[in-house]
Design a protein around this motif. Structure first.
Motif, PDB file in Angstrom:
ATOM      1  N   LEU A 105      22.311  43.875  53.632  1.00  0.00           N
ATOM      2  CA  LEU A 105      23.480  43.177  53.113  1.00  0.00           C
ATOM      3  C   LEU A 105      24.208  42.442  54.225  1.00  0.00           C
ATOM      4  O   LEU A 105      24.278  42.917  55.366  1.00  0.00           O
ATOM      5  CB  LEU A 105      24.444  44.168  52.458  1.00  0.00           C
ATOM      6  N   GLY A 106      24.766  41.284  53.883  1.00  0.00           N
ATOM      7  CA  GLY A 106      25.680  40.592  54.768  1.00  0.00           C
ATOM      8  C   GLY A 106      27.118  40.904  54.391  1.00  0.00           C
ATOM      9  O   GLY A 106      27.399  41.809  53.599  1.00  0.00           O
ATOM     10  N   ASP A 107      28.051  40.156  54.954  1.00  0.00           N
ATOM     11  CA  ASP A 107      29.466  40.364  54.654  1.00  0.00           C
ATOM     12  C   ASP A 107      29.818  39.743  53.300  1.00  0.00           C
ATOM     13  O   ASP A 107      29.315  38.681  52.935  1.00  0.00           O
ATOM     14  CB  ASP A 107      30.332  39.741  55.746  1.00  0.00           C
ATOM     15  N   THR A 108      30.706  40.401  52.576  1.00  0.00           N
ATOM     16  CA  THR A 108      31.128  39.955  51.250  1.00  0.00           C
ATOM     17  C   THR A 108      32.361  39.071  51.361  1.00  0.00           C
ATOM     18  O   THR A 108      33.291  39.358  52.120  1.00  0.00           O
ATOM     19  CB  THR A 108      31.460  41.166  50.363  1.00  0.00           C
ATOM     20  N   VAL A 109      32.357  37.968  50.594  1.00  0.00           N
ATOM     21  CA  VAL A 109      33.543  37.117  50.464  1.00  0.00           C
ATOM     22  C   VAL A 109      34.057  37.262  49.036  1.00  0.00           C
ATOM     23  O   VAL A 109      33.344  36.969  48.075  1.00  0.00           O
ATOM     24  CB  VAL A 109      33.215  35.647  50.779  1.00  0.00           C
ATOM     25  N   GLN A 110      35.291  37.724  48.904  1.00  0.00           N
ATOM     26  CA  GLN A 110      35.915  37.950  47.596  1.00  0.00           C
ATOM     27  C   GLN A 110      37.082  36.991  47.422  1.00  0.00           C
ATOM     28  O   GLN A 110      38.046  37.024  48.194  1.00  0.00           O
ATOM     29  CB  GLN A 110      36.403  39.392  47.475  1.00  0.00           C
ATOM     30  N   SER A 111      36.992  36.121  46.412  1.00  0.00           N
ATOM     31  CA  SER A 111      38.065  35.166  46.136  1.00  0.00           C
ATOM     32  C   SER A 111      38.734  35.494  44.802  1.00  0.00           C
ATOM     33  O   SER A 111      38.062  35.915  43.850  1.00  0.00           O
ATOM     34  CB  SER A 111      37.514  33.732  46.076  1.00  0.00           C
ATOM     35  N   LEU A 112      40.040  35.278  44.742  1.00  0.00           N
ATOM     36  CA  LEU A 112      40.814  35.462  43.517  1.00  0.00           C
ATOM     37  C   LEU A 112      41.638  34.200  43.282  1.00  0.00           C
ATOM     38  O   LEU A 112      42.427  33.794  44.146  1.00  0.00           O
ATOM     39  CB  LEU A 112      41.730  36.675  43.622  1.00  0.00           C
ATOM     40  N   PHE A 113      41.432  33.574  42.119  1.00  0.00           N
ATOM     41  CA  PHE A 113      42.126  32.328  41.800  1.00  0.00           C
ATOM     42  C   PHE A 113      43.078  32.552  40.623  1.00  0.00           C
ATOM     43  O   PHE A 113      42.646  32.987  39.552  1.00  0.00           O
ATOM     44  CB  PHE A 113      41.135  31.224  41.417  1.00  0.00           C
ATOM     45  N   PHE A 114      44.349  32.246  40.800  1.00  0.00           N
ATOM     46  CA  PHE A 114      45.292  32.190  39.699  1.00  0.00           C
ATOM     47  C   PHE A 114      45.251  30.764  39.152  1.00  0.00           C
ATOM     48  O   PHE A 114      45.519  29.807  39.898  1.00  0.00           O
ATOM     49  CB  PHE A 114      46.702  32.554  40.167  1.00  0.00           C
TER      50      PHE A 114
END
Length: 269
Positions: A105-114
């Motif tokens: 696994l690589g690093d996770t990018v988590q985005s949250l958009f309102f």
């Protein structure tokens, strides 16, 4: 079989699948078009495969499967919260000279958009929120071992068969292994796509990253073709395309690579 021959074989097989699988159903062109909107109110689970080579002095290669679930959450009558996750599964070989192979696994990018549920003036769609970098890398050469945070945003417009817009974020590291380089990076993804009445989509984008620590750009340009089909009652989008590294840092990928993908869609009943 050489890697070049294997790559061509994969592309040929995927092209056969694209041309021969499923029936044409023009009534789902709108569903195909929603996939061009990064913050559409649509649950989707893409599995995107990327292959690149030219790393380091020994022409190293990297294969990455990005698992990218998109989950919209209704907050009230006016607003959605869109969760977009990118979890890479990577296999790489000699990307830094005679560095051997790594898989994991690589690093996770988590985005949250309102994002407002209704488009704005002129049909403008937008969303803003935080982006998080999570050090999920299972090998020191697969991740930066840093926690990061920053802002992210997307703006787009859909007019007839066309979709065009920009997604961007910036991540600063704030914790993690002190012996590893800090993260201070800007990501820019302008995109343009055209969806036909029978649910084919032709898309062009770049996925540009500027590393403010190393003062380097990485700019792969991607052209993809996708088709919405059905396996039984399950709508699925199949994708294939090429990418070209217009700019890359020293030791980075060079020349052409390719991208394939499959996305499972779960529209509201």
């Amino acid at each position: 079989m050489s890697r070049t021959a294997a790559s061509r074989t994969v592309l040929l097989l995927f092209a056969i699948v694209l041309l021969s699988t499923g029936e044409v159903f023009s009534q789902d062109a709108d569903l195909a078009k929603k996939l061009s909107n990064p913050i559409a109110s649509l649950i989707s689970v893409p599995f995107q495969y990327n292959y690149d080579r030219g790393y380091g002095p020994d022409d190293g290669s990297r294969s990455v499967i990005n698992i990218q679930p998109v989950i919209p959450i209704s907050l009230n009558d006016d607003w959605n919260l869109i969760s977009r996750t990118v979890l890479p599964v990577t296999w790489q070989d000699d990307i830094a000279g005679d560095s051997g192979s790594q898989f994991g696994l690589g690093d996770t990018v988590q985005s949250l958009f309102f994002s407002p549920k209704a488009p704005g003036p002129g049909g403008l769609v937008w969303g803003v929120g935080p982006v998080l970098l999570l050090p999920t890398g299972t090998d020191a050469m697969l991740g930066g071992q840093k926690w990061g945070v920053g802002p992210t945003g997307v703006v787009l417009k859909q007019s007839g068969p066309w979709t065009y817009g920009m997604l961007a974020n910036h991540i600063w590291s704030f914790a993690g292994d002190e012996d590893r380089s800090d993260v201070n990076a800007t990501f820019l993804q302008p995109f343009l796509s055209y969806t036909t009445a029978d649910a084919w989509t032709f898309a062009l984008n770049t996925e540009s990253t500027y590393d403010w620590v190393k003062e380097d750009w990485s700019v792969p340009v991607n052209f993809t073709v996708s088709k919405l089909v059905k396996f039984g009652s399950q709508p699925v989008s199949l994708q294939a395309g090429v990418r070209y590294w217009a700019v890359s840092p020293d030791g980075g990928a060079e020349g052409f690579g390719f991208r394939t993908g499959i996305t499972f869609l779960f529209p509201k009943k």
